[in-house]
Design an enzyme around this catalytic site. Structure first.
Site, PDB file in Angstrom:
ATOM      1  N   ASN A   7       8.258  -4.747  10.303  1.00 12.28           N
ATOM      2  CA  ASN A   7       7.697  -4.517   8.974  1.00 12.28           C
ATOM      3  C   ASN A   7       6.194  -4.294   9.163  1.00 12.28           C
ATOM      4  O   ASN A   7       5.425  -5.240   9.290  1.00 12.28           O
ATOM      5  CB  ASN A   7       7.990  -5.777   8.136  1.00 12.28           C
ATOM      6  N   ARG A  90      11.140  -1.353   8.010  1.00 16.85           N
ATOM      7  CA  ARG A  90      10.967  -1.342   6.561  1.00 16.85           C
ATOM      8  C   ARG A  90       9.993  -0.218   6.220  1.00 16.85           C
ATOM      9  O   ARG A  90       8.889  -0.165   6.762  1.00 16.85           O
ATOM     10  CB  ARG A  90      10.400  -2.672   6.095  1.00 16.85           C
ATOM     11  N   HIS A 179       9.916  -3.039  -3.594  1.00 15.51           N
ATOM     12  CA  HIS A 179      10.457  -4.370  -3.265  1.00 15.51           C
ATOM     13  C   HIS A 179      11.978  -4.378  -3.370  1.00 15.51           C
ATOM     14  O   HIS A 179      12.583  -5.420  -3.650  1.00 15.51           O
ATOM     15  CB  HIS A 179       9.908  -5.460  -4.219  1.00 15.51           C
ATOM     16  N   ARG A 238      -4.131  -5.806  -7.110  1.00 16.43           N
ATOM     17  CA  ARG A 238      -3.796  -4.614  -7.904  1.00 16.43           C
ATOM     18  C   ARG A 238      -3.696  -4.979  -9.388  1.00 16.43           C
ATOM     19  O   ARG A 238      -3.186  -6.046  -9.724  1.00 16.43           O
ATOM     20  CB  ARG A 238      -2.465  -4.017  -7.425  1.00 16.43           C
TER      21      ARG A 238
END
Ligand code: AMP
Length: 394
Positions: A7, A90, A179, A238
């Site tokens: 990942n 991923r 996600h 964010r």
């Protein structure tokens, strides 16, 4: 089958080696702060646990460090790189072409590169991880699991923006959702736990990035992130939902460049922008000392989540369970309490004493008379990726 999960983030690589189908974790670890002289490398097996600080210049050097740990004569877990049968990467953005786990081909790599402007913090690093592991693990099957894949079931009315049709039809502008690996994993766990067909679930992933998904009959039907992983909930850095006019105002009237606006909204906003802290543990500690900015930021964060729960309850015409997952969702009893407060109209009733308990497995934290179950489910994106890779190769 030995499956290595990689990942790659913008400045980190997390990895896990699993034996499938037993799902036994052979080793796991991460390299954080890639690109610095004090990158942190962690490595854990049943018998060894090491954390070291090195200079790690780039992702290639990071993957080489991981490989040397896996092969280490004393602490290692494999004899040669050929002992790895498959690698599951991923990848954050797969666009609308990839809704399933896919074997890496030249075309897949081109597509990941092409989608980089839509996930600039993630896709370039993901591609780098693939290219490096192709060089190092020559025998292994390289597979990609896209974060967007689970949301491929969103109906057009949910994923399409109310902008001119040609932007959707010809330019691919739509909500993709993110996600997905986590939302899929925890919603499947919830369905097993509830032992019920045709469930209506709301999955709330609260980590550095945060998102919320409405899941009906096991399928994502709506989701808070959109075209890129920036919409929706208040995140670490964010902003989540904003009125897009403020971008034009910042550029046209306040004189910011577009790059500066992007930097502000992606890296300087969210909890960091509101409190100067990024990590929720620090914000909670400050709030408990009376820091009013931190108290307000926690309230704003929970308020946004509540609004989405209301919206998704409306679109599904009810809910069976809400799920809290990821770093904040699994660990912050305060955030869960703020989100679930005064939700009895929706039949969501939190049991405060159950909420305060900790556990590394699935647990129910609602009162006995709450019609909606409130579940805390530890996410495991690595296991979900390994399962998907194994299912494709077995
Ligand atoms: P993740 O992206 O899922 O690894 O989540 C990382 C975030 O989870 C951190 O930045 C923290 O804000 C938050 N977190 C982790 N542990 C705790 C905790 N015990 N209490 C509150 N927040 C936590």
């Amino acid at each position: 089958m030995n499956i290595l999960i990689i990942n790659s983030g913008s400045s980190s690589i997390k990895y896990q080696l699993l034996e499938m189908p037993s799902a036994k974790i052979i080793c796991l670890g991460s390299i954080e702060r890639i690109g610095s002289t004090d990158a942190i490398s962690t490595y854990k097996t049943d018998s060894h646990k090491v954390e070291k600080i090195y200079e790690i210049k780039n992702h290639k050097a990071g993957l080489e460090r991981i490989t040397s740990l896996l092969l280490d004569p004393e602490m290692g877990v494999i004899n040669t790189t050929d002992d790895i049968d498959a690698i599951g990467h991923r990848v954050v953005h797969g666009g609308s072409d990839y809704t399933k786990t896919t074997l890496v081909t030249e075309e897949v790599k081109k597509k990941i590169k092409k989608l980089s402007p839509l996930a600039p913090l993630h896709n370039p690093a993901n591609l780098e991880g693939i290219l490096m592991s192709e060089e190092i693990f020559v025998r292994a099957k390289q597979m990609v699991v896209f974060d967007t894949a689970f949301h491929g079931t969103m109906p057009t009315k949910a994923k399409k923006y109310a902008i001119p049709n040609e932007l959707y039809e010809q330019k691919g502008i739509q909500a993709y959702g993110f996600h997905g690996t986590s939302h899929k994993y925890v919603s499947e766990k919830a369905n097993e736990y509830l032992n019920k067909e045709n469930t209506k679930l709301i999955s709330i992933h609260l980590g550095n990035g945060c998102s919320i998904t409405a899941i009906q009959d096991g399928k994502s039907i709506d989701h808070s992130m959109g075209f890129a992983p920036s919409n929706g909930l208040v995140m670490g850095t964010r902003s989540g939902d904003i009125d897009h006019s403020l971008i034009f105002y910042m550029v046209d009237t306040l004189g910011y460049t577009l790059d500066e606006v992007k930097e502000h909204l992606n890296k300087k906003s969210g909890m960091l922008g509101l409190t100067k802290f990024n990590d929720l543990r620090d914000i909670e500690a400050e709030a408990s000392k009376g820091n009013t900015e931190c108290i307000l930021a926690l309230e704003m964060n929970a308020y946004r989540i509540k609004k989405y729960i209301g919206a998704y309850t409306a679109v599904m015409n009810g809910i069976d369970a809400i799920i809290f997952t990821a770093g904040i969702g699994e660990n912050s009893s305060l955030m869960r309490q703020l989100v679930c407060a005064e939700m009895d109209y929706f039949n969501i009733k939190l049991d405060d004493s159950k909420n305060d308990l900790r556990s590394s497995t699935i647990r129910e934290i609602n009162t006995n008379n709450s019609k909606v179950k409130i579940l805390v489910i530890p996410t495991n994106e690595e296991l979900e990726i390994a399962k998907q890779v194994y299912d494709l190769l077995k």
